[in-house]
Write a protein that holds these residues in place. Structure first.
Motif, short mmCIF file in Angstrom:
data_model
loop_
_atom_site.label_atom_id
_atom_site.label_comp_id
_atom_site.label_asym_id
_atom_site.label_seq_id
_atom_site.Cartn_x
_atom_site.Cartn_y
_atom_site.Cartn_z
N PRO A 91 0.80 -1.02 -0.05
CA PRO A 91 -0.01 0.07 -0.05
C PRO A 91 0.95 1.31 -0.05
N THR A 92 0.54 2.02 -0.83
CA THR A 92 1.39 3.30 -1.10
C THR A 92 0.55 4.35 -1.73
N GLN A 93 0.86 5.86 -0.97
CA GLN A 93 0.13 7.12 -1.59
C GLN A 93 1.14 7.63 -2.32
N TYR A 94 0.98 8.25 -3.69
CA TYR A 94 1.79 8.88 -4.37
C TYR A 94 0.72 9.96 -5.04
N LEU A 95 1.15 11.01 -4.49
CA LEU A 95 0.32 12.46 -4.85
C LEU A 95 1.37 13.45 -5.63
N ASP A 96 0.93 14.18 -6.66
CA ASP A 96 1.69 15.13 -7.33
C ASP A 96 0.61 16.39 -6.75
N VAL A 97 1.07 17.14 -5.98
CA VAL A 97 0.40 18.17 -5.56
C VAL A 97 0.81 19.75 -6.06
N HIS A 98 -0.10 20.42 -6.72
CA HIS A 98 0.01 21.84 -7.36
C HIS A 98 -0.58 22.94 -6.38
N VAL A 99 -0.09 23.85 -5.69
CA VAL A 99 -0.65 24.73 -4.89
C VAL A 99 -0.45 26.17 -5.30
N ASP A 100 -1.47 26.96 -5.89
CA ASP A 100 -1.32 28.26 -6.35
C ASP A 100 -0.91 29.13 -5.34
N GLU A 121 5.06 31.27 -9.55
CA GLU A 121 4.64 29.82 -9.98
C GLU A 121 3.94 29.01 -8.73
N PRO A 122 3.15 28.00 -9.05
CA PRO A 122 2.56 27.34 -8.16
C PRO A 122 3.61 26.58 -7.35
N LEU A 123 3.53 26.01 -6.09
CA LEU A 123 4.28 25.23 -5.33
C LEU A 123 3.96 23.83 -5.92
N ARG A 124 4.89 23.16 -6.19
CA ARG A 124 4.31 21.83 -6.94
C ARG A 124 5.53 20.64 -6.11
N PHE A 125 4.69 19.87 -5.54
CA PHE A 125 5.58 18.75 -4.84
C PHE A 125 4.93 17.65 -4.77
N LEU A 126 5.76 16.43 -4.59
CA LEU A 126 5.20 14.83 -4.62
C LEU A 126 4.89 14.58 -3.20
N VAL A 127 4.06 13.81 -2.85
CA VAL A 127 4.08 13.29 -1.33
C VAL A 127 3.71 11.85 -1.69
N ILE A 128 5.06 11.19 -1.19
CA ILE A 128 5.05 9.62 -1.24
C ILE A 128 5.28 8.98 0.07
N ALA A 129 4.24 8.29 0.23
CA ALA A 129 4.24 7.47 1.76
C ALA A 129 3.85 5.86 1.43
N GLY A 130 4.07 5.04 2.19
CA GLY A 130 3.78 3.71 1.96
C GLY A 130 4.05 3.02 3.50
N ARG A 131 3.23 1.81 3.39
CA ARG A 131 3.45 0.96 4.69
C ARG A 131 4.79 0.37 4.53
N PRO A 132 5.31 0.64 5.84
CA PRO A 132 6.68 -0.07 6.08
C PRO A 132 6.77 -1.67 5.76
N VAL A 133 7.83 -2.12 5.16
CA VAL A 133 8.14 -3.46 5.18
C VAL A 133 9.09 -3.87 6.42
N VAL A 134 8.48 -3.95 7.43
CA VAL A 134 9.17 -3.82 8.79
C VAL A 134 10.26 -4.99 8.83
N GLY A 135 11.76 -4.72 9.06
CA GLY A 135 12.81 -5.54 9.44
C GLY A 135 12.92 -6.42 8.27
N GLU A 136 12.54 -6.30 7.10
CA GLU A 136 12.81 -7.01 5.88
C GLU A 136 14.34 -6.56 5.31
N PRO A 137 15.10 -7.57 4.85
CA PRO A 137 16.44 -7.35 4.21
C PRO A 137 16.04 -6.63 2.95
N GLN A 138 17.03 -5.53 2.42
CA GLN A 138 16.87 -5.18 1.05
C GLN A 138 17.06 -6.22 -0.05
N ALA A 139 16.61 -6.23 -0.82
CA ALA A 139 16.69 -6.95 -2.10
C ALA A 139 17.93 -6.31 -2.96
#
Length: 283
Positions: free
Chosen positions: A177-186, A265-283
């Motif tokens: 589960p991941t949230q990935y948003l492209d946010v533009h604020v005037d 210009e608008p403030l444009r930023f990404l918000v990216i957040a996800g459920r941690p894969v706790v304690g998992e070794p990296q591939a």
């Protein structure tokens, strides 16, 4: 301020626990790309994200066939176009505003190259898969720009690359589960973006100037050594940000942002957040 309430109607604003100076393009690559997350960026990983690139690739550069496994990669275009071809027989082109998802699972190889004679600009996000998903069958998904949901309200535009916002869900289906948003604020406008409380993540400023988050007491000292210039945190009114700055999110269930009224210009930023894969070794 434009506010979209979370499901619980709680509003615990997320602090910014670390903020980088503006990230510089990587040297010696022949590109203007910036490493946002990964070894050498100042932040090795933000569980479950093990790498993120802000790509700016000249049209003559090609990424020859190479393998991945144990990850899911999201490619989001913001300029130009990037052609993908893989050993599973998939092929397609990510254009500005479009999204590509590669669930590598047990692994396959692919190649990429800008097309159209202009530089490709966009982002690649590497999401670590859980142990039980590391050997899953690979899949591929490509979305055109008009398939990415958009929400507009009072000087704010949010594109839902993955996850959900204001009742609109992205067609992109992720294993983790991941949230990935492209946010533009005037300029002169504000937004409060719900971010699920159990998720970890970051914000990354593409362009514009403003304030994001609620400052953490150590944010002004959390220079991550990944760029030049000063990262500034003004306690009580959010963290001052500009283009190419990376902000690590603290706990909470929403992220506040305001674009400077005097900005051109608008403030444009990404918000990216996800459920941690706790304690998992990296591939």
């Amino acid at each position: 301020m434009t506010t979209i309430k979370s499901a619980s109607n709680s509003t615990v604003a997320r602090a910014i626990t670390a903020v980088s100076a503006p990230l510089r393009p990587m040297s010696g690559t022949g590109m203007n790309s910036r490493l946002v997350i990964g070894q050498g960026s100042g932040v090795d990983h933000v569980d479950p994200f093990i790498a993120m690139m802000h790509d700016d690739v000249p049209p003559h550069v090609m990424f020859p066939t190479h393998p991945h496994r144990g990850v899911e990669i999201i490619t989001y275009g913001i300029g130009g176009a990037l052609y993908h071809e893989d050993t599973l027989g998939n092929a397609g082109t990510v254009v500005a505003g479009g999204v590509e998802r590669n669930l590598f699972g047990r692994g396959f190889s692919h190649s990429e190259q800008p097309v159209g004679g202009v530089p490709y600009r966009g982002f690649q996000l590497f999401i670590l898969l859980s142990a039980e998903d590391r050997n899953i069958d690979p899949t591929f998904q490509l979305l055109p720009p008009d398939a990415v949901p958009e929400v507009t309200a009072d000087g704010v535009l949010v594109r839902v690359v993955a996850g959900e916002y204001a009742g609109k869900a992205s067609p992109i289906v992720l294993r983790n589960p991941t949230q990935y948003l492209d946010v533009h604020v005037d300029p002169g406008h504000s937004v409060s973006v719900p971010v699920p409380a159990g998720y970890q993540g970051l914000a990354y400023v593409i362009s514009g100037m403003g304030r994001i988050g609620t400052p953490h007491h150590d944010a002004h000292a959390a220079q991550e050594g990944a760029g030049s210039g000063d990262a500034r945190a003004h306690l009580g009114d959010g963290v001052e940000v500009g283009a190419h700055q990376r902000l690590i999110l603290g706990p909470g269930d929403c992220l506040n942002a305001t674009a400077h009224a005097q900005s051109h210009e608008p403030l444009r930023f990404l918000v990216i957040a996800g459920r941690p894969v706790v304690g998992e070794p990296q591939a």
